[in-house]
Scaffold this motif. Structure first.
Motif, PDB file in Angstrom:
ATOM      1  N   GLN A 162      -5.965   3.006   1.165  1.00 51.82           N
ATOM      2  CA  GLN A 162      -4.804   2.649   0.355  1.00 51.82           C
ATOM      3  C   GLN A 162      -3.489   3.229   0.886  1.00 51.82           C
ATOM      4  O   GLN A 162      -2.467   3.134   0.223  1.00 51.82           O
ATOM      5  N   THR A 163      -3.498   3.797   2.096  1.00 50.90           N
ATOM      6  CA  THR A 163      -2.310   4.451   2.635  1.00 50.90           C
ATOM      7  C   THR A 163      -2.082   4.054   4.090  1.00 50.90           C
ATOM      8  O   THR A 163      -3.025   4.014   4.881  1.00 50.90           O
ATOM      9  N   TYR A 215       0.844  -1.192   0.000  1.00 49.65           N
ATOM     10  CA  TYR A 215       0.000   0.000   0.000  1.00 49.65           C
ATOM     11  C   TYR A 215       0.879   1.242   0.000  1.00 49.65           C
ATOM     12  O   TYR A 215       2.085   1.177   0.256  1.00 49.65           O
ATOM     13  N   ALA A 216       0.270   2.375  -0.279  1.00 51.64           N
ATOM     14  CA  ALA A 216       0.992   3.641  -0.352  1.00 51.64           C
ATOM     15  C   ALA A 216       1.553   4.033   1.008  1.00 51.64           C
ATOM     16  O   ALA A 216       0.947   3.764   2.049  1.00 51.64           O
ATOM     17  N   ASN A 217       2.699   4.695   0.954  1.00 46.05           N
ATOM     18  CA  ASN A 217       3.367   5.162   2.157  1.00 46.05           C
ATOM     19  C   ASN A 217       2.936   6.591   2.448  1.00 46.05           C
ATOM     20  O   ASN A 217       2.735   7.392   1.540  1.00 46.05           O
ATOM     21  N   SER A 218       2.797   6.912   3.693  1.00 48.69           N
ATOM     22  CA  SER A 218       2.513   8.274   4.108  1.00 48.69           C
ATOM     23  C   SER A 218       3.757   9.129   3.855  1.00 48.69           C
ATOM     24  O   SER A 218       4.772   8.633   3.376  1.00 48.69           O
ATOM     25  N   ALA A 246       0.652   4.661   7.619  1.00 50.12           N
ATOM     26  CA  ALA A 246       1.544   5.632   8.252  1.00 50.12           C
ATOM     27  C   ALA A 246       2.319   4.983   9.390  1.00 50.12           C
ATOM     28  O   ALA A 246       1.903   3.952   9.932  1.00 50.12           O
ATOM     29  N   GLY A 303       6.013   1.661  -2.222  1.00 53.29           N
ATOM     30  CA  GLY A 303       5.143   1.668  -1.051  1.00 53.29           C
ATOM     31  C   GLY A 303       5.628   0.780   0.072  1.00 53.29           C
ATOM     32  O   GLY A 303       6.807   0.444   0.166  1.00 53.29           O
ATOM     33  N   GLU A 353       6.138   8.992   7.327  1.00 50.35           N
ATOM     34  CA  GLU A 353       6.645   8.101   6.286  1.00 50.35           C
ATOM     35  C   GLU A 353       7.321   6.897   6.925  1.00 50.35           C
ATOM     36  O   GLU A 353       8.124   7.028   7.853  1.00 50.35           O
TER      37      GLU A 353
END
Length: 144
Positions: free
Chosen positions: A106-107, A82-85, A109, A130, A90
């Protein structure tokens, strides 16, 4: 019950596909990160408390007009990217093995944003695209 004195055909759930009742008034997209709420219903991951990551939605489910339990979601536990903060939230390779927290469906943290976010899963790896997250409710709960 008493101890076995012969072989037993013990039922098993094979594989990593699971099914859960969907929360009221939610729309789940295929591939979304899913969480379970305090009442046990499945919904797309959001910033919130009393939720725990369960895995990735296998198919879309539209329960936007339904009550809790009117629909079911098919999902997989396991390892998904999944996407990284960004910024202070991060996730880096120094966070491998630590819990990560849901920002949206989808994100993930690094922090719980002062107890505003719920745990999504455990960081397995981080790459340029990600964060690889391990989704296993029991493992995530134990890590908290």
């Amino acid at each position: 019950m008493t101890a076995l004195i012969a072989g037993r055909n013990t039922p098993a759930k094979a594989g990593d596909v699971q099914v859960g009742l969907v929360a009221a008034a939610v729309n789940i997209f295929a591939g979304a990160m899913l969480v379970r709420n305090a009442s046990g219903h499945i919904l797309p991951a959001v910033t919130g408390t009393d939720l725990i990551g369960v895995g990735r939605a296998e198919v879309a489910v539209d329960n936007s007009d339904g009550a809790a339990g009117d629909a079911t979601a098919t999902f997989k536990n396991g390892r998904f990217r999944y996407a990284n903060s960004a910024g202070a939230d991060e996730i880096t390779i120094a966070d491998i093995g630590q819990p990560c927290f849901a920002v949206d469906d989808q994100t993930v943290a690094k922090t719980d944003d002062t107890a505003a976010r719920s745990a999504a899963g455990i960081v397995e790896d981080v790459d340029d695209l990600g964060v690889w997250v391990i989704f296993n409710e029991a493992l995530t709960r134990a890590a908290l």
